[in-house]
Design an enzyme around this catalytic site. Structure first.
Site, PDB file in Angstrom:
ATOM      1  N   ARG A   1       1.378 -17.617  44.898  1.00  0.00           N
ATOM      2  CA  ARG A   1       2.481 -17.992  45.779  1.00  0.00           C
ATOM      3  C   ARG A   1       3.058 -19.330  45.353  1.00  0.00           C
ATOM      4  O   ARG A   1       2.312 -20.228  44.948  1.00  0.00           O
ATOM      5  CB  ARG A   1       1.994 -18.133  47.232  1.00  0.00           C
ATOM      6  CG  ARG A   1       1.318 -16.911  47.781  1.00  0.00           C
ATOM      7  CD  ARG A   1       2.252 -15.751  47.948  1.00  0.00           C
ATOM      8  NE  ARG A   1       3.318 -16.021  48.912  1.00  0.00           N
ATOM      9  CZ  ARG A   1       4.382 -15.240  49.081  1.00  0.00           C
ATOM     10  NH1 ARG A   1       4.525 -14.153  48.340  1.00  0.00           N
ATOM     11  NH2 ARG A   1       5.299 -15.528  49.975  1.00  0.00           N
TER      12      ARG A   1
ATOM     13  N   ASN B   1      -2.689 -27.138  39.248  1.00  0.00           N
ATOM     14  CA  ASN B   1      -2.643 -25.712  38.903  1.00  0.00           C
ATOM     15  C   ASN B   1      -3.082 -25.541  37.458  1.00  0.00           C
ATOM     16  O   ASN B   1      -3.008 -26.480  36.653  1.00  0.00           O
ATOM     17  CB  ASN B   1      -1.206 -25.188  39.055  1.00  0.00           C
ATOM     18  CG  ASN B   1      -1.093 -23.705  38.751  1.00  0.00           C
ATOM     19  OD1 ASN B   1      -1.932 -22.907  39.172  1.00  0.00           O
ATOM     20  ND2 ASN B   1      -0.061 -23.319  38.019  1.00  0.00           N
TER      21      ASN B   1
ATOM     22  N   ASP C   1       4.840 -22.884  38.026  1.00  0.00           N
ATOM     23  CA  ASP C   1       4.177 -23.318  36.791  1.00  0.00           C
ATOM     24  C   ASP C   1       4.916 -24.499  36.168  1.00  0.00           C
ATOM     25  O   ASP C   1       5.234 -24.517  34.965  1.00  0.00           O
ATOM     26  CB  ASP C   1       4.078 -22.146  35.796  1.00  0.00           C
ATOM     27  CG  ASP C   1       3.280 -20.997  36.375  1.00  0.00           C
ATOM     28  OD1 ASP C   1       2.290 -21.257  37.062  1.00  0.00           O
ATOM     29  OD2 ASP C   1       3.660 -19.833  36.145  1.00  0.00           O
TER      30      ASP C   1
ATOM     31  N   GLU D   1      -9.462 -22.257  29.644  1.00  0.00           N
ATOM     32  CA  GLU D   1      -9.164 -22.567  31.054  1.00  0.00           C
ATOM     33  C   GLU D   1     -10.432 -23.042  31.768  1.00  0.00           C
ATOM     34  O   GLU D   1     -10.418 -24.048  32.491  1.00  0.00           O
ATOM     35  CB  GLU D   1      -8.615 -21.330  31.767  1.00  0.00           C
ATOM     36  CG  GLU D   1      -7.266 -20.864  31.260  1.00  0.00           C
ATOM     37  CD  GLU D   1      -6.711 -19.726  32.127  1.00  0.00           C
ATOM     38  OE1 GLU D   1      -6.767 -19.819  33.362  1.00  0.00           O
ATOM     39  OE2 GLU D   1      -6.227 -18.732  31.543  1.00  0.00           O
TER      40      GLU D   1
ATOM     41  N   HIS E   1      -2.501 -22.795  34.134  1.00  0.00           N
ATOM     42  CA  HIS E   1      -1.626 -21.716  33.668  1.00  0.00           C
ATOM     43  C   HIS E   1      -2.032 -21.326  32.244  1.00  0.00           C
ATOM     44  O   HIS E   1      -2.316 -22.201  31.422  1.00  0.00           O
ATOM     45  CB  HIS E   1      -0.163 -22.190  33.687  1.00  0.00           C
ATOM     46  CG  HIS E   1       0.786 -21.101  33.276  1.00  0.00           C
ATOM     47  ND1 HIS E   1       1.057 -20.021  34.085  1.00  0.00           N
ATOM     48  CD2 HIS E   1       1.488 -20.914  32.131  1.00  0.00           C
ATOM     49  CE1 HIS E   1       1.904 -19.212  33.456  1.00  0.00           C
ATOM     50  NE2 HIS E   1       2.181 -19.734  32.270  1.00  0.00           N
TER      51      HIS E   1
ATOM     52  N   ARG F   1       8.024 -19.292  53.579  1.00  0.00           N
ATOM     53  CA  ARG F   1       7.051 -20.124  52.851  1.00  0.00           C
ATOM     54  C   ARG F   1       6.684 -21.383  53.632  1.00  0.00           C
ATOM     55  O   ARG F   1       5.536 -21.846  53.577  1.00  0.00           O
ATOM     56  CB  ARG F   1       7.620 -20.526  51.483  1.00  0.00           C
ATOM     57  CG  ARG F   1       7.754 -19.373  50.529  1.00  0.00           C
ATOM     58  CD  ARG F   1       8.202 -19.848  49.144  1.00  0.00           C
ATOM     59  NE  ARG F   1       8.741 -18.757  48.368  1.00  0.00           N
ATOM     60  CZ  ARG F   1       8.021 -17.811  47.775  1.00  0.00           C
ATOM     61  NH1 ARG F   1       6.719 -17.838  47.848  1.00  0.00           N
ATOM     62  NH2 ARG F   1       8.604 -16.848  47.107  1.00  0.00           N
TER      63      ARG F   1
ATOM     64  N   SER G   1     -12.060 -16.180  38.343  1.00  0.00           N
ATOM     65  CA  SER G   1     -12.958 -16.698  37.300  1.00  0.00           C
ATOM     66  C   SER G   1     -12.824 -18.213  37.153  1.00  0.00           C
ATOM     67  O   SER G   1     -13.807 -18.895  36.851  1.00  0.00           O
ATOM     68  CB  SER G   1     -12.714 -15.987  35.965  1.00  0.00           C
ATOM     69  OG  SER G   1     -11.514 -16.389  35.370  1.00  0.00           O
ATOM     70  N   ASN G   2     -11.634 -18.754  37.372  1.00  0.00           N
ATOM     71  CA  ASN G   2     -11.503 -20.222  37.350  1.00  0.00           C
ATOM     72  C   ASN G   2     -12.215 -20.850  38.541  1.00  0.00           C
ATOM     73  O   ASN G   2     -12.825 -21.915  38.417  1.00  0.00           O
ATOM     74  CB  ASN G   2     -10.034 -20.631  37.310  1.00  0.00           C
ATOM     75  CG  ASN G   2      -9.464 -20.583  35.907  1.00  0.00           C
ATOM     76  OD1 ASN G   2      -9.781 -21.426  35.069  1.00  0.00           O
ATOM     77  ND2 ASN G   2      -8.652 -19.574  35.619  1.00  0.00           N
TER      78      ASN G   2
HETATM   79  C1  GAR Z   1      -5.705 -17.356  35.118  1.00  0.00           C
HETATM   80  O1  GAR Z   1      -5.534 -16.970  33.789  1.00  0.00           O
HETATM   81  C2  GAR Z   1      -4.692 -18.400  35.509  1.00  0.00           C
HETATM   82  O2  GAR Z   1      -4.417 -19.320  34.477  1.00  0.00           O
HETATM   83  C3  GAR Z   1      -3.490 -17.547  35.800  1.00  0.00           C
HETATM   84  O3  GAR Z   1      -4.006 -16.486  36.540  1.00  0.00           O
HETATM   85  C4  GAR Z   1      -5.316 -16.210  36.069  1.00  0.00           C
HETATM   86  C5  GAR Z   1      -6.243 -16.143  37.247  1.00  0.00           C
HETATM   87  O4  GAR Z   1      -7.497 -15.706  36.838  1.00  0.00           O
HETATM   88  N1  GAR Z   1      -2.472 -18.260  36.486  1.00  0.00           N
HETATM   89  C6  GAR Z   1      -1.173 -18.041  36.308  1.00  0.00           C
HETATM   90  O5  GAR Z   1      -0.728 -17.182  35.566  1.00  0.00           O
HETATM   91  C7  GAR Z   1      -0.259 -18.963  37.072  1.00  0.00           C
HETATM   92  N2  GAR Z   1       1.083 -18.633  36.785  1.00  0.00           N
HETATM   93  P1  GAR Z   1      -8.784 -16.021  37.694  1.00  0.00           P
HETATM   94  O6  GAR Z   1      -8.493 -15.458  39.095  1.00  0.00           O
HETATM   95  O7  GAR Z   1      -9.871 -15.255  37.014  1.00  0.00           O
HETATM   96  O8  GAR Z   1      -9.003 -17.503  37.715  1.00  0.00           O
END
Ligand code: GAR
Length: 201
Positions: free
Chosen positions: A90, A106, A144, A173, A108, A64, A12-13
């Site tokens: 990852r 990133n 993070d 976000e 979070h 990695r 979604s982001n």
């Molecule tokens: C989002 O809420 C992002 O902030 C989080 O994963 C989700 C991904 O959603 N990220 C973390 O938790 C990083 N540690 P999305 O695939 O719909 O963007």
């Protein structure tokens, strides 16, 4: 700005970033979407927008460093200069960070440094936080973690479930990430050592 967006799930982001580009709010070229999970739902967003996609499964690499070496090669082949992690699950290494210094971001779903890692919304609920939110930050080698660019706070309500809280945070976000990326695209934002110049849009 030639952008790669890295995802592992629903995307979604990614969709919010692609929409901002399509609407002219983010001056970037979405050169590539990469995932480590072939089944990531977000790949559909990329395909709908006609963006090239790459699948690099972490299971195919010994460690990695080997993964990030292949990732950097793929990103270079697509002319990428900026990398946005968007639900990419990852840890990245100095191999990636050194290839794109100050250009890996990133998002979070918490007000870092609170509640890093998985299930940040559940962590906030279990802790009893009254406020949580979203953070965009430059990436370093820890999970993070890294210099904070922008944050948005949201309230935690008495009757929140993990899902209702996550949805409230997600709205922030989707607003915050394109704004931060646009500041980077415009040269209004940069990392200087461990400090952010021009953050907090
Ligand atoms: C989002 O809420 C992002 O902030 C989080 O994963 C989700 C991904 O959603 N990220 C973390 O938790 C990083 N540690 P999305 O695939 O719909 O963007």
């Amino acid at each position: 700005m030639k952008l790669a967006i890295l995802i592992s799930g629903r995307g979604s982001n990614l969709e919010a970033i692609l929409r901002a580009i399509a609407e002219g709010r983010l001056e970037a070229s979405p050169n590539l979407v990469v995932t480590n999970r072939a089944g990531a739902g977000g790949l559909d967003h990329a395909r709908r927008h006609g963006i090239p996609t790459g699948v690099l499964s972490h299971l195919d690499f010994a460690d990695r460093n080997a993964y990030d070496t292949a990732l950097v090669q793929l990103l270079r082949e697509h002319g990428v200069d900026t990398v946005a992690l968007a639900g990419f699950d990852r840890l990245v290494t100095p191999v990636l960070l050194g290839a794109f210094p100050g250009r890996v971001l990133n998002i979070h779903p918490a007000l870092l440094p609170a509640f890093p890692g998985l299930h940040a919304q559940r962590q906030a609920l279990e802790y009893g936080a009254r406020v949580t939110g979203a953070t965009v930050h430059f990436v370093d080698e820890q999970m993070d973690h890294g210099a904070i660019i922008a944050q948005a706070a949201v309230p935690v309500l008495d009757d929140d479930s993990e899902e209702t809280l996550a949805a409230r945070i997600l709205l922030e976000e989707h607003r915050l990430y394109p704004l931060a990326l646009q500041r980077l695209a415009r040269g209004q934002l940069r990392l200087s050592g461990r400090r952010v110049i021009g953050g907090d849009p």
